[in-house]
Design an enzyme around this catalytic site. Structure first.
Site, short mmCIF file in Angstrom:
data_model
loop_
_atom_site.label_atom_id
_atom_site.label_comp_id
_atom_site.label_asym_id
_atom_site.label_seq_id
_atom_site.Cartn_x
_atom_site.Cartn_y
_atom_site.Cartn_z
N CYS A 1 -4.83 46.23 55.60
CA CYS A 1 -3.75 45.26 55.88
C CYS A 1 -3.04 45.61 57.18
CB CYS A 1 -2.80 45.15 54.69
SG CYS A 1 -1.77 43.68 54.77
N HIS B 1 -5.87 43.80 50.36
CA HIS B 1 -5.51 45.08 49.73
C HIS B 1 -6.54 45.42 48.65
CE1 HIS B 1 -1.49 45.86 51.40
NE2 HIS B 1 -1.40 44.55 51.50
N GLU C 1 -6.89 48.14 47.15
CA GLU C 1 -6.25 48.99 46.12
C GLU C 1 -5.49 48.15 45.10
OE1 GLU C 1 -5.13 48.42 49.07
OE2 GLU C 1 -2.94 48.54 49.17
#
Lengths: 254, 205
Positions: B81, B182, B184
């Site tokens: 990001c 993202h 994660e």
């Protein structure tokens, strides 16, 4: 076309996840981290945690609770609301593992600090919460600090279209906690240019579908009703009839 | 021996989210702002939730900008990001700020007041020769940004659409990869992606 979202929402009071009824009456559900963990497994698009104790004047973010929540290795984006008063607090919360924060009273008490927060964590990570009530043909803004209602026309909210934040969370204060009681007139009457997330008494697929068809609504936040059954996020998602939407997702237990 | 992943803590970002997901994937990882400690890593990860101006300022003050500009020729880097956007030459969020200039390009806003927030799918470019990315075509990942990376097409490996825009979702130059989304926070797809890409960057497989 942007995909719309279902946000699993958890209300916290005195460190417990609770069912809230208009932010007046509460029933305990369980430990916040466990309720959040379920929403993560059920494939919520985002998870919003609102700490009602931290919205009181001079309170601080509930770091202890955030720590317990993020320790669950969440792979769902997390939004935290409650007691954020300055840039350092916002940065600390993001560093702990929260993706976005939600601000409310700070907007009126210290607008300059909202600018500082936005500068530090980026406006994409900032949501503004606006509790509203529809009464006698008027939209009223409800101030949680002094518990007073203000006519939206008299309350200077023009800055809600500022670029300091990305979305506006509209809470139907009166109907929050009810079974599908969200007042559709609220979202019809407010004319913010920003994309809006709606919350408060939204539980059934018919209303969710009606709301998600509105262009300016980017997400629906659902609270209490998600706790009535297992895999409730997936069950709601199965009934959504719009195309720009992520279909239900079933996580694997590891 | 398991490789060590160094998360560059430059004061912007959901460092803890990344650390906990990588640990759950059985990677050895640590976060640090110490150049000495980061030099020991097999792969560096630049996380990011923040504004470009704030991030570049932090990199400059900590001296991490100079370190990253040198180290990228020897060590693989994954930018996530804002961490991806920092790889650019210049960014225009909250003013004009110089980036790391590792993958040429500029970071500009989508459109005044517009954001790309939510779950979107990835699309492969026809010229994409990296098979590892192809398994993620049409899979949903979580995006949250108001600015995007404008770069040469040769660096763009996957794209994503938001409204009127088609934005670079994955860029790559040698052993440097940047992702606009993202991973994660992209549930199961994100975990698979991280596992695949980290192994690709470290072992080339």
């Amino acid at each position: 076309m942007e995909n719309k979202r279902i946000i699993g929402t958890v209300i916290i009071k005195e460190n417990w996840a609770v069912q809230s009824f208009g932010y007046k009456n509460y029933l305990p559900i369980g430990k916040p981290e466990l309720v959040v963990e379920n929403l993560n497994w059920w494939g919520a698009d985002e998870i919003l945690v609102i700490d009602t104790d931290s919205t009181k004047e001079n309170s601080k973010p509930n770091y202890g609770m955030i720590e317990k929540i993020v320790s669950k290795n969440l792979s769902t984006p997390l939004i935290y609301s409650g007691g954020i008063h300055d840039k350092d607090q916002a940065k600390k919360i993001i560093g702990m593992g929260v993706e976005r924060i939600c601000l409310e009273s700070l907007l009126y008490s210290n607008y300059l600090e909202v600018e500082n927060i936005s500068e530090a964590i980026g406006s994409q990570a900032v949501i503004i919460s606006v509790p509203l009530i529809y009464e006698n043909g008027k939209i009223l803004y409800f101030n949680y600090i002094n518990k007073k209602k203000y006519d939206l026309k008299d309350h200077n909210l023009h800055f809600l279209d500022s670029n300091l934040f990305s979305e506006i969370l509209i809470i139907d204060k009166k109907n929050e906690g009810g079974n599908n009681t969200f007042d559709m007139r609220i979202q019809e009457k407010v004319l913010f240019k920003k994309k809006i997330i709606v919350f408060g008494g939204i539980s059934r697929a018919d209303k969710i579908n009606r709301l998600l068809k509105k262009n300016r609504i980017s997400a629906i936040a659902i609270g209490n009703s998600l706790n009535y059954s297992e895999i409730s996020i997936q069950n709601i998602k199965k009934k959504i009839k719009i195309n720009n939407f992520r279909k239900p997702f079933f996580n694997e237990y590891e | 021996m398991k490789p060590y992943l160094g998360i560059v803590n430059y004061g912007c970002g959901n460092v803890n989210s990344l650390k906990s997901i990588l640990s759950s994937l059985n990677f050895n990882c640590y976060e640090s702002r110490s150049i000495k400690k980061l030099q020991a890593a097999d792969l560096l990860i630049l996380p990011g939730v923040g504004s470009y101006s704030h991030a570049t300022k932090n990199l400059r003050i900590s001296g991490l900008d100079k370190f990253l500009k040198k180290i990228y020729k020897k060590k693989p880097i994954l930018g996530i990001c804002l961490g991806m956007q920092l790889l650019a030459s210049i960014g225009y969020e909250k003013g004009k700020n110089k980036g790391l200039n590792i993958i040429p390009g500029k970071v500009i806003n989508l459109k005044r007041g517009k954001f790309n927030i939510g779950w979107n799918t990835l699309k492969c470019k026809k010229t994409n020769k990296v098979d590892k990315f192809k398994e993620f075509e049409n899979k949903f990942f979580y995006f949250n940004h108001g600015y995007y990376y404008l770069t040469l097409e040769k660096y763009v490996y996957m794209k994503s659409s938001t409204g009127d825009y088609s934005i670079p979702a994955i860029i790559k130059k040698n052993n440097i990869i940047g992702v606009q989304f993202h991973p994660e926070k992209s549930q199961l797809n994100g975990k698979k992606f991280l596992k695949t890409i980290i192994n690709e960057l470290i072992y080339g497989k």
